[in-house]
Design an enzyme around this catalytic site. Structure first.
Site, PDB file in Angstrom:
ATOM      1  N   ASP A   4       0.828  -1.214   0.000  1.00 14.79           N
ATOM      2  CA  ASP A   4       0.000   0.000   0.000  1.00 14.79           C
ATOM      3  C   ASP A   4       0.862   1.264   0.000  1.00 14.79           C
ATOM      4  O   ASP A   4       0.747   2.091   0.890  1.00 14.79           O
ATOM      5  CB  ASP A   4      -0.907  -0.058   1.246  1.00 14.79           C
TER       6      ASP A   4
ATOM      7  N   GLU B 123       3.713  -8.194   7.132  1.00 19.83           N
ATOM      8  CA  GLU B 123       2.493  -8.898   6.776  1.00 19.83           C
ATOM      9  C   GLU B 123       2.639  -9.915   5.651  1.00 19.83           C
ATOM     10  O   GLU B 123       1.921  -9.863   4.644  1.00 19.83           O
ATOM     11  CB  GLU B 123       1.384  -7.887   6.435  1.00 19.83           C
TER      12      GLU B 123
ATOM     13  N   TYR C 123      -6.623  -3.043  12.409  1.00 22.35           N
ATOM     14  CA  TYR C 123      -7.452  -1.885  12.042  1.00 22.35           C
ATOM     15  C   TYR C 123      -8.905  -2.176  12.369  1.00 22.35           C
ATOM     16  O   TYR C 123      -9.776  -2.083  11.508  1.00 22.35           O
ATOM     17  CB  TYR C 123      -7.247  -1.584  10.549  1.00 22.35           C
TER      18      TYR C 123
ATOM     19  N   GLU D  68       1.052  -1.507  14.259  1.00 21.50           N
ATOM     20  CA  GLU D  68       0.238  -0.603  13.435  1.00 21.50           C
ATOM     21  C   GLU D  68      -1.166  -0.534  14.008  1.00 21.50           C
ATOM     22  O   GLU D  68      -1.734  -1.569  14.390  1.00 21.50           O
ATOM     23  CB  GLU D  68       0.119  -1.093  11.976  1.00 21.50           C
TER      24      GLU D  68
HETATM   25  C1  GCB Z   1      -1.249  -2.248   6.765  1.00 25.01           C
HETATM   26  C2  GCB Z   1       0.032  -2.128   6.046  1.00 25.01           C
HETATM   27  C3  GCB Z   1       0.345  -0.706   5.629  1.00 25.01           C
HETATM   28  C4  GCB Z   1      -0.920  -0.032   5.111  1.00 25.01           C
HETATM   29  C5  GCB Z   1      -1.930   0.020   6.235  1.00 25.01           C
HETATM   30  C6  GCB Z   1      -3.246   0.648   5.791  1.00 25.01           C
HETATM   31  O1  GCB Z   1      -1.519  -3.220   7.419  1.00 25.01           O
HETATM   32  O2  GCB Z   1       1.109  -2.679   6.751  1.00 25.01           O
HETATM   33  O3  GCB Z   1       1.333  -0.756   4.643  1.00 25.01           O
HETATM   34  O4  GCB Z   1      -0.659   1.235   4.595  1.00 25.01           O
HETATM   35  O5  GCB Z   1      -2.191  -1.280   6.663  1.00 25.01           O
HETATM   36  O6  GCB Z   1      -3.419   1.846   5.914  1.00 25.01           O
HETATM   37  O7  GCB Z   1      -4.085  -0.099   5.298  1.00 25.01           O
END
Ligand code: GCB
Length: 631
Positions: free
Chosen positions: A200, A444, A497, A533
């Site tokens: 991403d 990941e 997330y 994260e």
């Molecule tokens: C993740 C990734 C990161 C993305 C982020 C997102 O898990 O490691 O590279 O930018 O999520 O914002 O979705």
């Protein structure tokens, strides 16, 4: 493939690679000439992107092969022009510039003259006066070659340097990607293809870091490895110097303090320097004098030669230890809690190009925020950046460019061999940074696949063999029962997330889901956990109350929900929280990205959003509660 040597000394094993990649530094024996500035540039737009090789563009001045444009180095080329087809270009681009070589560099055999590229993305081939001198696969890491013999053979001045760079990503590159041919001519033009990627961030390309020439004497300090320790007030620097160009040599190694006083010295190529009243390297906010660095001066003479053949190289050295227990991360035997950030090398116009004003701005923002740590998501950062982490005391989880290995194919042997090489290069480059406390071999990977187990285990074991002094990890977004590589890591690193990609907008589920997830991981593995994260997109200036996704209020409240759980768990097994992410960054165009990823707590231009003020308050509070400094 680099050879690995094991040097066992006292209680520690230090593993060394057989060629060095010391950062180029001027000294009384070494000169340096930066080749940054404007280069001639040409993208090979032929259908197979191969015309440059067929017509041997490296054999004459690039301008004689066709139209060229000015291209700054260092910088990614993508956002420099108004041409969308160059921004999205896939294939070989060609750079060229001429340089005057000082006569004394080559006269009478002269010096070693090394051409060094700080990084170029992705696959590079370099010619000097039409002679191929090196080829390198992979962005983000330096490569170099001694070009003295080419200069001797062909001393025409000025000397012409040509660099071809291909940004194509495949199942066997790191990071991975694929070229998809769109063969349906009712929907796409003939020969149409696109680069797909499994990560991403925008695939910025070109010569992203400095290109330079430096000299050394013919007998030279090729590499230095240091491993540090202390007991009470006494510090120990276990070191090894490897020599290039001669079988035997005389050496003088001296450790010098910040004020310039020699502390201790030795005349052996490897040994232990003992430092009385040691000043340890401490992280930012953990000590009133963070980032303390000694200098290790190495003076080397080829046997039987006069002092004019001496080589002098000075390496900054920080003395500290790192240990992991089942619930703690210890730096200098004291528990360390990571309260920090993830980043990208990313900015307007320059893309991933080295930009010192931006880097210093980012360090000032990290200090403002009270961040004590970062992860180099998702690739190795510039050496200049790593040096600042050392001197500011910012603790680093140093990540390889293996972002998003998802495909079965990519777990094949070709990728594995390349991944091992990349770890060799990364450890070789960054092993002496006190700020680097852990290696992350990947972000990941799709570690639910049975084939991933052998792959991940092999890369982790290889990295531990290269550097037995630091823990090794990778980050995962998978549930504890899905992830198959976790038995091999030292620290569990979780990216989640909740209320964003799942249960979108339902902030109230966050504490429940974070708690369940963390506890299940700890119960199974009894290893400390870092939330590597967590974050939500916010378009700066977009306000909604009650909050909705993409508003600044939502991003702020999202974080607060995570923090509730962190506050409880940090007394147990949670050893850190790294927000995703420091600043907004560019990605490929896709319907869920708003001109890039907006999960920055700062905008791409480094202006704070509401969440930045929340985190600032939290990070300073954490630092103060830990009984450390006020601000
Ligand atoms: C993740 C990734 C990161 C993305 C982020 C997102 O898990 O490691 O590279 O930018 O999520 O914002 O979705």
């Amino acid at each position: 493939m680099l050879r690995v040597l094991c040097l066992l000394a006292a209680c520690e094993a230090v593993l060394l690679l057989d060629t060095g990649m010391l950062f180029p530094r001027e000294s009384s024996s070494r000169e340096l000439k930066e080749l940054n500035g404007l280069w001639a540039f040409r993208a090979d737009r032929s259908p197979n992107r191969n015309r440059g090789f067929e017509e041997a563009w490296y054999q004459s001045r690039l301008v004689e092969t066709g139209p060229v444009i000015d291209m700054p180095v260092p910088a990614s080329y993508n956002d420099i022009t108004q041409d969308a087809t160059l921004r999205d270009f896939v294939g070989w681009v060609w750079y060229e510039r001429e340089v005057m070589i000082p006569a004394h560099w080559i006269k009478d055999g002269g010096a070693r003259v090394v051409l060094r590229v700080g990084s170029a993305h992705y696959h590079s081939i370099v010619w000097v006066n039409g002679v191929k001198v090196m080829e390198h696969e992979g962005g983000h890491l330096p490569f170099e070659a001694d070009i003295n013999s080419v200069l001797q053979q062909n001393s025409t001045m000025p000397c012409r340097i040509t660099i071809a760079v291909d940004n194509t990503l495949t199942l066997h590159t790191l990071p991975t990607g694929n070229i998809q041919y769109m063969n349906d001519t009712t929907r796409y033009p003939v020969g149409y293809f696109v680069q797909t990627v499994t990560f991403d961030f925008f695939n910025y390309a070109g010569i992203d870091r400095s290109v330079l020439l430096y000299t050394t004497p013919k007998t030279y300090v090729d590499d230095i490895t240091v491993v540090t320790d202390f007991s009470g007030n006494t510090g120990f620097v276990r070191y090894n110097v490897s020599v290039g160009g001669a079988a035997t040599s005389n050496v003088r190694v001296t450790l010098i303090d910040k004020e310039g006083h020699p502390m201790t010295s030795s005349s052996k190529l490897s040994g232990v320097l003992t430092v009385a009243d040691v000043k340890l390297w401490w992280p930012y906010l953990m000590h009133e004098n963070p980032g303390y660095m000694y200098s290790m001066e190495v003076r080397l003479k080829a046997d039987g030669k006069g002092s004019s053949f001496e080589d002098v190289y000075t390496l900054p050295v920080g003395i500290r230890t790192v240990k992991v227990t089942s619930t703690q991360f210890l730096i200098n035997n004291k528990p360390f809690y990571f309260h920090g950030i993830n980043k990208h090398e990313d900015s307007d116009i320059r893309g991933r190009g080295l930009d010192l004003p931006l880097i210093i701005k980012d360090f000032n923002l990290m200090k403002w925020l009270g961040a004590n740590s970062l992860r180099t998501s998702h690739y190795p950062y510039a050496e200049e950046f790593m040096q600042l982490c050392d001197s500011y005391g910012i603790v680093v989880i140093d990540e390889s460019p293996a972002a998003g290995i998802v495909d079965f194919e990519s777990f094949g042997n070709i990728s594995l061999a390349h991944h091992l090489d990349v770890m060799d290069e990364l450890v070789r480059r960054d092993k002496n940074h006190p700020s680097v406390v852990m290696w992350s071999i990947a972000n990941e990977p799709f570690s639910v696949l049975p084939q991933s187990v052998y792959y991940l285990k092999t890369v982790i074991q290889h990295t531990k063999a290269l550097d037995p002094t630091r823990p090794v990890t990778y980050t995962t977004y998978l549930d504890v029962d899905k992830d198959l590589g976790a038995p091999y890591v030292d620290v569990i690193c979780l990216n989640t997330y909740f209320a964003w990609y799942f249960d979108s907008g339902q902030l109230e589920v966050i504490p429940f889901q974070v708690k369940t997830q963390h506890e299940s991981w700890y119960k199974k593995y009894k290893k400390p956990i870092i939330q590597t994260e967590y974050g939500a997109d916010a378009v700066a200036g977009l306000h909604f109350d009650p909050p909705v996704m993409f508003s600044e209020e939502f991003q702020r409240d999202f974080m607060q929900q995570y923090h509730q759980v962190f506050d409880k768990e940090m007394k147990n097994f949670l050893i850190g929280e790294l927000v995703w992410t420091f600043s907004d960054f560019m990605t490929n165009q896709i319907f869920y990205r708003v001109a890039g990823n907006r999960k920055g707590i700062f905008t791409r231009q480094r202006q704070p959003k509401a969440a930045a003020f929340l985190l600032k308050e939290r990070y300073w509070k954490l630092a103060n509660e830990a009984g450390k400094l006020g601000h």
